[in-house]
Design a protein around this motif. Structure first.
Motif, PDB file in Angstrom:
ATOM      1  N   LYS A  41      -2.209  -1.925 -18.646  1.00 19.48           N
ATOM      2  CA  LYS A  41      -3.094  -3.023 -19.017  1.00 19.48           C
ATOM      3  C   LYS A  41      -3.106  -3.201 -20.534  1.00 19.48           C
ATOM      4  O   LYS A  41      -3.367  -2.260 -21.283  1.00 19.48           O
ATOM      5  N   TYR A  93      -0.678  -7.588 -18.380  1.00 19.31           N
ATOM      6  CA  TYR A  93      -0.150  -6.238 -18.179  1.00 19.31           C
ATOM      7  C   TYR A  93       1.320  -6.184 -18.587  1.00 19.31           C
ATOM      8  O   TYR A  93       2.013  -7.193 -18.559  1.00 19.31           O
ATOM      9  N   GLN A 115       0.382  -2.512  -8.021  1.00 16.59           N
ATOM     10  CA  GLN A 115      -0.549  -1.861  -8.948  1.00 16.59           C
ATOM     11  C   GLN A 115      -1.644  -2.797  -9.456  1.00 16.59           C
ATOM     12  O   GLN A 115      -2.567  -2.347 -10.135  1.00 16.59           O
ATOM     13  N   LEU A 116      -1.534  -4.089  -9.152  1.00 19.71           N
ATOM     14  CA  LEU A 116      -2.587  -5.027  -9.525  1.00 19.71           C
ATOM     15  C   LEU A 116      -3.803  -4.858  -8.611  1.00 19.71           C
ATOM     16  O   LEU A 116      -3.659  -4.490  -7.442  1.00 19.71           O
ATOM     17  N   PRO A 117      -5.010  -5.161  -9.111  1.00 18.31           N
ATOM     18  CA  PRO A 117      -6.158  -5.240  -8.208  1.00 18.31           C
ATOM     19  C   PRO A 117      -5.884  -6.281  -7.121  1.00 18.31           C
ATOM     20  O   PRO A 117      -5.246  -7.306  -7.383  1.00 18.31           O
ATOM     21  N   GLU A 118      -6.316  -6.015  -5.905  1.00 21.91           N
ATOM     22  CA  GLU A 118      -5.998  -6.901  -4.782  1.00 21.91           C
ATOM     23  C   GLU A 118      -6.387  -8.349  -5.054  1.00 21.91           C
ATOM     24  O   GLU A 118      -5.673  -9.286  -4.669  1.00 21.91           O
ATOM     25  N   ASP A 119      -7.516  -8.571  -5.718  1.00 16.01           N
ATOM     26  CA  ASP A 119      -7.981  -9.931  -5.981  1.00 16.01           C
ATOM     27  C   ASP A 119      -7.069 -10.693  -6.940  1.00 16.01           C
ATOM     28  O   ASP A 119      -7.133 -11.925  -7.014  1.00 16.01           O
ATOM     29  N   ASP A 120      -6.238  -9.982  -7.674  1.00 15.72           N
ATOM     30  CA  ASP A 120      -5.366 -10.623  -8.679  1.00 15.72           C
ATOM     31  C   ASP A 120      -3.943 -10.874  -8.186  1.00 15.72           C
ATOM     32  O   ASP A 120      -3.148 -11.508  -8.884  1.00 15.72           O
ATOM     33  N   ARG A 121      -3.615 -10.393  -7.007  1.00 22.85           N
ATOM     34  CA  ARG A 121      -2.218 -10.420  -6.575  1.00 22.85           C
ATOM     35  C   ARG A 121      -1.681 -11.836  -6.353  1.00 22.85           C
ATOM     36  O   ARG A 121      -0.491 -12.079  -6.536  1.00 22.85           O
ATOM     37  N   ASN A 138      -6.330  -9.782 -18.755  1.00 22.60           N
ATOM     38  CA  ASN A 138      -5.515 -10.461 -17.744  1.00 22.60           C
ATOM     39  C   ASN A 138      -4.009 -10.394 -18.020  1.00 22.60           C
ATOM     40  O   ASN A 138      -3.241 -11.174 -17.470  1.00 22.60           O
ATOM     41  N   GLU A 171       0.821  -1.214   0.000  1.00 22.93           N
ATOM     42  CA  GLU A 171       0.000   0.000   0.000  1.00 22.93           C
ATOM     43  C   GLU A 171       0.852   1.261   0.000  1.00 22.93           C
ATOM     44  O   GLU A 171       0.331   2.369  -0.114  1.00 22.93           O
TER      45      GLU A 171
END
Length: 428
Positions: A86, A92, A230-236, A90, A46
């Motif tokens: 992006k 980047y 920088q990824l969405p949290e769900d994708d980390r 899916n 963060e």
């Protein structure tokens, strides 16, 4: 921070000693004896790039350097962005070319310059380094004008792009450049031989700014954290990194980031036709071939210097070898990948295109892929324009050097010639 020579475990060094020496005995690489994970990775992700990187570097090197000094060095070195762009739903690209020489090596080169200028305390230092393209510019600009530090850069004549070459052969002053009649591996061998020559190593206070220098390697760890942040949290937890690989410092840094606790699912080592590592991962046989010149010239390396560091991490049980695969991409598919990215609205140069192609070959539906963009497309203007059929606008950094004359000398791939040059040019 304790480091040991991977060829001689009795040869130990602190971080400062390893930065000053570059290579250990018998041309051995210095590497940490242990790497401890970082607590609370989520909180770290963060944070902004500079503040996060300050904590990562201090965790890695310990209290050897004052906290305020490390903070200052990182703030001065990492004064540019590394955006995650992006490309598809899916996939980047981590763009690492927004520094002063438009390449990922600005991270390592600038941090090393900060480290060495502090650690050397005004003593004479000669940096001898080989480049297959981007290292030369990053190191030259990072050290240009620093008092008591001379830089000698070896590059394979006619085997790097003209604009890459102009970025480091036009500076002059304390930056000395030599076009070598040979390939990158020949340049690299000249550097290694010089470090084995006590007369040159000690007399010239020799150092190397290749990714063999531990300061450069540790700096590169930081941008993997920036990518995942920088990824969405769900994708980390789904992140797969495809790393364009030549000397394999970039991949080594990524693996260190994973050992620290960064949630990387797996890695793909993407090479061009110089496929020593992809073949090794399949056969278990280390069998380098003669280096092949390709359009992705920064990866034209058949005997990667940093591979022993990855092997050490595997042997120590710090990294699971099954989480690494290799893909070798030929010239035709490199161009196919560049054109595919063009249809997706993204302009890429050959190195990033290779990592994109390798990524798409193995990415699963439940994974998120990140390929590394290691250089600005304009650094390979002729190739990109020829493949894509569209003009590439030059950024200011390249406009400023495009019309300048090269100041490079020329030698054969012969150590005696290099040694004579060093003493005639830099000797007291």
């Amino acid at each position: 921070m304790e480091l040991e020579n991977l060829k001689d475990a009795s040869d130990k060094a602190s971080f400062a000693q390893a930065v000053k020496k570059g290579l250990g005995k018998h041309q051995g690489l210095y590497f940490p004896t242990n790497i401890q994970p970082i607590d609370n990775i989520d909180a770290l992700l963060e944070m902004p790039l500079v503040a996060r990187s300050q904590l990562i570097i201090k965790h890695l090197i310990g209290d050897e350097l004052a906290s305020e000094l490390v903070d200052s060095m990182i703030a001065q070195a990492f004064n540019f962005d590394a955006p995650l762009v992006k490309v598809t739903d899916n996939i980047y690209c981590l763009e690492l070319f927004h520094g002063p020489t438009l390449a990922f090596k600005d991270f390592g080169g600038r941090f090393m310059a900060q480290c060495l200028s502090h650690i050397s305390k005004g003593e004479k230092v000669t940096i001898l380094t080989a480049t297959s393209g981007d290292t030369g510019a990053a190191v030259a600009h990072a050290f240009h004008g620093i008092e008591n530090i001379d830089v000698v850069i070896l590059f394979p004549k006619g085997k790097i792009s003209p604009l890459q070459e102009k970025l480091f052969t036009t500076l002059g002053d304390n930056i000395h450049t030599l076009a070598v009649n040979g390939d990158f591996d020949a340049c690299q061998q000249l550097v290694k031989t010089a470090f084995d020559d006590a007369q040159v190593r000690d007399g010239m206070h020799l150092n190397s700014a290749n990714s063999i220098n531990i300061s450069r390697l540790l700096a590169q760890v930081c941008y993997y954290f920036e990518a995942v942040a920088q990824l969405p949290e769900d994708d980390r937890q789904k992140a797969v990194f495809a790393v364009p690989s030549g000397n394999f410092g970039n991949l080594t840094a990524g693996i260190i980031a994973k050992i620290l606790g960064l949630p990387i699912k797996r890695f793909i080592a993407a090479t061009n036709l110089n496929d020593t590592v992809p073949r090794y991962l399949v056969t278990g046989e280390w069998a380098p071939k003669a280096t092949i010149a390709t359009m992705s010239n920064a990866m034209d390396v058949s005997q990667p210097n940093n591979w022993p560091r990855i092997e050490a991490l595997i042997e120590k049980g710090l990294f699971d070898k099954t989480l690494l695969s290799g893909e070798a991409i030929d010239e035709d598919y490199t161009q196919v990948a560049m054109r595919k990215l063009q249809t997706l609205g993204y302009v890429s140069e050959p190195h990033a295109a290779i990592s994109y192609r390798a990524l798409t070959k193995s990415l699963q539906a439940n994974e998120v892929g990140i390929f590394l963009g290691t250089a600005h497309p304009a650094k390979f203007r002729e190739t990109v324009e020829n493949v894509l059929g569209q003009p590439i606008q030059l950024p200011k950094a390249l406009v400023d050097v495009a019309g300048k004359a090269s100041l490079a000398g020329e030698i054969d791939a012969d150590y005696a010639s290099l040694k004579s040059y060093l003493f005639e040019t830099l000797g007291d």
